[in-house]
Design an enzyme around this catalytic site. Structure first.
Site, PDB file in Angstrom:
ATOM      1  N   GLU A 148      -3.136  -4.885  -2.652  1.00 44.51           N
ATOM      2  CA  GLU A 148      -3.738  -5.872  -3.680  1.00 44.51           C
ATOM      3  C   GLU A 148      -3.693  -5.255  -5.087  1.00 44.51           C
ATOM      4  O   GLU A 148      -3.526  -5.903  -6.069  1.00 44.51           O
ATOM      5  CB  GLU A 148      -5.295  -6.236  -3.304  1.00 44.51           C
TER       6      GLU A 148
ATOM      7  N   CYS B 163     -10.535  -2.935  -4.092  1.00 44.68           N
ATOM      8  CA  CYS B 163      -9.755  -3.917  -4.268  1.00 44.68           C
ATOM      9  C   CYS B 163     -10.461  -5.568  -4.629  1.00 44.68           C
ATOM     10  O   CYS B 163     -10.080  -6.065  -5.633  1.00 44.68           O
ATOM     11  CB  CYS B 163      -8.929  -4.471  -3.269  1.00 44.68           C
TER      12      CYS B 163
ATOM     13  N   CYS C  84     -10.618  -4.376   0.944  1.00 41.20           N
ATOM     14  CA  CYS C  84     -11.501  -3.266   0.801  1.00 41.20           C
ATOM     15  C   CYS C  84     -12.440  -3.774  -0.433  1.00 41.20           C
ATOM     16  O   CYS C  84     -12.151  -4.409  -1.354  1.00 41.20           O
ATOM     17  CB  CYS C  84     -10.870  -1.889   0.861  1.00 41.20           C
TER      18      CYS C  84
ATOM     19  N   ASN D 230       0.745  -1.273   0.058  1.00 46.93           N
ATOM     20  CA  ASN D 230       0.069  -0.064   0.063  1.00 46.93           C
ATOM     21  C   ASN D 230       0.870   1.162  -0.133  1.00 46.93           C
ATOM     22  O   ASN D 230       1.795   1.244   0.798  1.00 46.93           O
ATOM     23  CB  ASN D 230      -1.040   0.088   1.229  1.00 46.93           C
ATOM     24  N   ILE D 231       0.540   2.222  -0.791  1.00 44.41           N
ATOM     25  CA  ILE D 231       1.163   3.537  -0.988  1.00 44.41           C
ATOM     26  C   ILE D 231       0.099   4.817  -0.789  1.00 44.41           C
ATOM     27  O   ILE D 231      -0.407   4.910  -1.694  1.00 44.41           O
ATOM     28  CB  ILE D 231       1.741   3.494  -2.374  1.00 44.41           C
TER      29      ILE D 231
END
Length: 327
Positions: A240, A276, A273, A227-228
């Site tokens: 993901e 995703c 989530c 995650n970014i």
């Protein structure tokens, strides 16, 4: 009679909220214990009316802030089941409000009670102790508030908390049980371990919640993603999607992926989530295995179709296009 009945119900709901906060929040239990101690001191020390009002206001301010904090946390958990930087900020601000009110209460207590207590134990002026009408009213109010929070708080809080957990933990909807990572086969374990390594490269200056993901292409090649986050929160990308976009950009064929894993530092296996899940449904086959894992070694095996039943896919678009052509 209807007005009286409605008024009575509103008080009932208010006491339910007080009991829920007491049963589920350690801080509220500490505040109520402090309120009982303060009520005893207020009852017997020779305080002036102004001092009694200041003490009572300080106690009520702390309890009000803690109730507001609990309400906000509950709403945030309901609308943001996945960790989000804005959700964290909202909770932190509410917690800060409780902290400020607690500081205010400590200052009031120190300024008002300490001189009386010092004089009591140094000069031995026990004869000055006594109950006045204002102190009795204030003490009864604070004791009643604490007693109301404690009544049936254990059973009610337990039931409500279970419902809250069911709402937040989407594992409840999966048909597969939570297992230990040691139960995975070699290929699955390799994928999860790759996701764990990629997770360490996550850029999360706002939530500090690192997530890693890995996807195995048809040729066996592993592609990772983390995650970014971004100061413009909507520009944040989940692990993901990062893994899948990485794979596609490197030439992996859409729809041919063999398996995907996602790992986060959660008590139970992390759950993707909604965004995703939609991307996974677009780029992967419905029956593709997905491994949801936690850094503590707890995992769940599931599939794309189970994560997002009734997904909106290309078929819906093609069907719509076909209907327009026929018409």
């Amino acid at each position: 009679m209807k007005t009286l009945s409605k008024l009575f119900r509103s008080f009932t709901y208010a006491f339910e909220g007080l009991r829920y906060s007491y049963a589920t929040q350690l801080n509220m239990r500490i505040h109520m214990l402090a309120a009982v101690l303060v009520s005893v001191l207020t009852l017997f020390l020779p305080l002036s009316v102004a001092e009694i009002l200041f003490v009572t206001a300080a106690v009520c301010a702390v309890i009000i802030c803690e109730l507001a904090n609990t309400a906000l946390e509950t709403v945030v958990d309901m609308i943001s089941q996945e960790p989000h930087p804005l959700a964290k900020i909202a909770k932190d601000i509410a917690a800060a409000a409780v902290m400020v009110s607690a500081f205010f209460a400590v200052i009031i207590g120190a300024v008002i009670f300490l001189p009386y207590l010092i004089n009591l134990f140094t000069a031995g002026s026990w004869h000055e102790l006594g109950i006045t009408f204002p102190s009795l009213i204030a003490a009864l109010m604070m004791l009643s508030l604490a007693a109301s929070a404690c009544v049936n708080a254990g059973s009610r809080g337990h039931n409500i908390d279970t419902g809250k957990l069911a709402t937040r933990q989407e594992m409840m909807t999966l048909t597969y049980a939570i297992i230990d990572m040691s139960a995975l086969n070699a290929e699955e374990r390799e994928l999860v371990e790759h996701a764990m390594r990629v997770r360490e490269r996550a850029y999360v200056p706002y939530s500090h919640f690192k997530v890693g993901s890995a996807v195995r292409a048809a040729d066996g090649q592993l592609y990772g993603g983390c995650n970014i986050e971004n100061a413009a929160y909507g520009s944040t990308n989940c692990a993901e999607r990062s893994a899948l976009f990485h794979a596609v950009s490197r030439g992996a064929e859409v729809g041919s992926f063999r398996m995907l894993a996602v790992v986060g530092e959660t008590e139970d296996p992390i759950s993707p989530c909604g965004a995703c899940r939609q991307v996974m449904a677009e780029l992967c086959s419905p029956e593709m295995p997905v491994i949801l894992a936690s850094t503590n070694g707890r995992v769940v095996r599931t599939t794309i179709a189970e994560l997002l039943p009734g997904a909106f896919t290309q078929r819906a678009l093609h069907s719509s296009t076909s209907e327009r052509s026929n018409s």
